[in-house]
Design a protein around this motif. Sequence first.
Motif, short mmCIF file in Angstrom:
data_model
loop_
_atom_site.label_atom_id
_atom_site.label_comp_id
_atom_site.label_asym_id
_atom_site.label_seq_id
_atom_site.Cartn_x
_atom_site.Cartn_y
_atom_site.Cartn_z
N PHE A 94 -1.16 6.06 0.97
CA PHE A 94 -2.17 5.39 1.70
C PHE A 94 -2.31 5.63 3.10
O PHE A 94 -1.41 5.84 3.86
N SER A 127 3.27 5.64 3.06
CA SER A 127 2.04 4.72 3.98
C SER A 127 2.00 5.38 5.34
O SER A 127 3.17 5.57 5.82
N THR A 144 1.44 1.58 -7.06
CA THR A 144 1.33 0.14 -6.45
C THR A 144 0.99 -0.84 -7.30
O THR A 144 0.17 -0.64 -8.15
N GLU A 169 0.79 -1.23 0.14
CA GLU A 169 -0.02 0.03 0.04
C GLU A 169 0.95 1.11 -0.11
O GLU A 169 1.77 1.25 0.73
N TYR A 212 -6.80 -3.05 1.34
CA TYR A 212 -5.64 -2.97 2.08
C TYR A 212 -4.44 -2.63 1.17
O TYR A 212 -3.35 -2.23 1.50
N ILE A 213 -4.53 -2.92 -0.23
CA ILE A 213 -3.45 -2.94 -1.20
C ILE A 213 -3.83 -1.78 -1.98
O ILE A 213 -4.21 -2.27 -3.18
N THR A 214 -3.62 -0.59 -1.67
CA THR A 214 -4.19 0.25 -2.49
C THR A 214 -3.37 1.77 -2.47
O THR A 214 -2.53 1.93 -1.62
#
Length: 318
Positions: free
Chosen positions: A286, A253, A271, A248, A279-281
Amino acid sequence: MEKHVYKRTIYLLTILIWLAIPFDTLATFRYVKPTATGTGTGLSWADASADLQGMINLSVNGDEVWVMAGTYFPTCDGSGNASPADPRTRTFLIRSGVKVYGSFAGTETSTADRVNIWTTILSGNLGTLSNANDNAYRVVSFANQSDANLLDNFSIRNGYDNQSSSPSGGGIYFNDETSTYSPATSPVINQCELAFNQNGGLYVGSYNLPTITGCSFSFNTEGAVRNQPFSQPTFSDCTFYSNTTSTEGGAVSNIGCMPLFKTCKFLGNSTQSSRTDIYITGGAMFNKGSDVVLRSCLFDGNTALYAGGPSVVLLWEA
């Protein structure tokens, strides 16, 4: 009797004058070149040392270390061991209160005399150039830092902090502190470049309050900056360009922290994860459970393959 009174008055005046001298005028200046010159004591450009960590270690609160253009590699671990069991633990450890300036030509008498930027490189490339697996975990480390700490005009490159699976700080690492750490301090990173670091460029540990001004973050993998819970970093006039991550926040982050970004640019970060959970954004940034302030910032050309949008993702937890 009058003579004794006169002498005592002169003595007291001397003490008062001494106490009135600004602390900075008592600072020791040390000088570093890629190759030592003269006596190598580091007390002038003519007698410059080639041992950057040695000059930092000799310095105390308020002292300054001036570093000539060139490439320097860490020689000791955080304990000062020049032959650690794992050579990759070598790092430039910045002592509390010490100011370290880079990008000198080697003749200046003032930091304002410098005309170039990022000509002093702090590199984690300890072994084979094409093999990152023998690079230093962390090129620069701070511990027990203070408001007086300053790192100014360096290019910090080629750290690879893969001691764990979590992204950390291959370029600069601020130790995690505890809630009892007091008083909170704000060391300064000014006009530095963090580039080509792997598994994170800058790690801002918990309860740290660094000020980062005029810095460039580019081509770092697993993100350029990782701000940890309860940290309060301030970023001013910084550029985040072409940083990538498989998790992320391509550039930044923020986890449970309170960062401030002023007039910063986020350009072409991404990303690249193929996962589709929330959660992977965040191609550029993030934010999870964080109070983030953005003032006059520019986001352009940031991308995310899947969930959450290309630039900024906000995720709040109850």
